[in-house]
Scaffold this motif. Structure first.
Motif, PDB file in Angstrom:
ATOM      1  N   CYS A 212       7.938  14.301 -25.805  1.00 38.38           N
ATOM      2  CA  CYS A 212       7.634  15.154 -26.957  1.00 38.38           C
ATOM      3  C   CYS A 212       8.878  15.836 -27.519  1.00 38.38           C
ATOM      4  O   CYS A 212       8.834  16.391 -28.626  1.00 38.38           O
ATOM      5  CB  CYS A 212       6.575  16.192 -26.602  1.00 38.38           C
TER       6      CYS A 212
ATOM      7  N   ASP B  47       4.570  18.102 -36.864  1.00 41.46           N
ATOM      8  CA  ASP B  47       4.223  18.643 -35.552  1.00 41.46           C
ATOM      9  C   ASP B  47       3.929  20.138 -35.566  1.00 41.46           C
ATOM     10  O   ASP B  47       3.581  20.707 -34.538  1.00 41.46           O
ATOM     11  CB  ASP B  47       5.348  18.363 -34.544  1.00 41.46           C
TER      12      ASP B  47
ATOM     13  N   PRO C 178       1.824  23.441 -35.990  1.00 41.07           N
ATOM     14  CA  PRO C 178       0.386  23.718 -35.912  1.00 41.07           C
ATOM     15  C   PRO C 178      -0.161  23.960 -37.312  1.00 41.07           C
ATOM     16  O   PRO C 178       0.485  24.561 -38.156  1.00 41.07           O
ATOM     17  CB  PRO C 178       0.301  24.988 -35.068  1.00 41.07           C
TER      18      PRO C 178
ATOM     19  N   PRO D 292      -2.155  22.318 -23.721  1.00 39.87           N
ATOM     20  CA  PRO D 292      -1.794  22.015 -25.112  1.00 39.87           C
ATOM     21  C   PRO D 292      -2.920  22.319 -26.100  1.00 39.87           C
ATOM     22  O   PRO D 292      -2.681  22.427 -27.294  1.00 39.87           O
ATOM     23  CB  PRO D 292      -1.453  20.523 -25.086  1.00 39.87           C
ATOM     24  N   GLU D 293      -4.146  22.477 -25.601  1.00 47.15           N
ATOM     25  CA  GLU D 293      -5.249  22.867 -26.476  1.00 47.15           C
ATOM     26  C   GLU D 293      -5.143  24.345 -26.881  1.00 47.15           C
ATOM     27  O   GLU D 293      -5.667  24.756 -27.899  1.00 47.15           O
ATOM     28  CB  GLU D 293      -6.608  22.614 -25.813  1.00 47.15           C
TER      29      GLU D 293
ATOM     30  N   SER E 278       0.404  24.572 -28.524  1.00 41.86           N
ATOM     31  CA  SER E 278       0.994  23.248 -28.774  1.00 41.86           C
ATOM     32  C   SER E 278       2.318  23.115 -28.029  1.00 41.86           C
ATOM     33  O   SER E 278       2.992  24.112 -27.746  1.00 41.86           O
ATOM     34  CB  SER E 278       1.222  23.046 -30.272  1.00 41.86           C
TER      35      SER E 278
END
Length: 178
Positions: A129, A150, A152, A58-59, A62
């Protein structure tokens, strides 16, 4: 030491070299195993070196973008990707494939793409999520308004880069004159 080298079929030469090197240097026994490259229906390679590569971290990508990756699959790839990348029963997928063959219009295939995206995202990031992802996607694509938190975001320090330079860096343009 290494006992198994696994890679895509395009890495066959590297794997054979690694097996031979291990045998000669370490007197070890290594097994080399390749798998066919994953390709989209139009023949494009899927992988870390392909444009639009999907990351599991997720880094690096996303959960929303991961979901979007699967949601944006080509119509011709949806059933095959469900078989490869989800834990759905094959009988259920075959039932969907049969229904897809008789459906006209985008509604059913879009529902399948959303299901594919949900299943893949749940496997990696968990089901918790999904409500936020659905709300964001609906806000963007169904003109419902709502929570876009949510998505980015990128913050740019004041005057650190011009809009034109940012567009070039993001590869939306090739030059300042374009």
């Amino acid at each position: 030491g290494v006992e198994l080298q696994l890679g895509g079929s395009d890495q066959w030469g590297n794997i054979v070299s690694g097996v031979e090197l291990t045998r000669r240097v370490e007197q070890g026994k290594v097994i080399g195993l390749t798998a066919p490259l994953l390709q989209t229906a139009d023949g494009r390679k899927m992988g870390k070196t392909a444009a639009g590569a999907v990351w599991l971290s997720p880094e690096k990508l996303s959960p929303f973008d991961y979901w979007q990756f699967w949601r944006n699959s080509a119509d011709a790839d949806v059933i095959r990707f469900m078989k490869l990348f989800t834990e759905l029963e094959l009988s259920e997928i075959e039932e969907m494939a049969g229904q897809l063959a008789t459906e006209t219009g985008p509604t059913f295939v879009n529902a399948l793409k959303r299901r594919l995206a949900d299943e893949c995202t749940t496997l990696l990031h968990g089901a918790d999520c999904l409500p936020a992802i659905h709300e964001t996607a609906d806000s963007l694509f169904k003109n419902k308004g709502g929570n876009l938190a949510d998505l980015p975001r990128v913050e740019v320090a004041e005057a650190s880069i011009s809009v034109v330079d940012a567009l070039i860096a993001a590869e939306f343009a090739k030059s300042k004159g374009e």
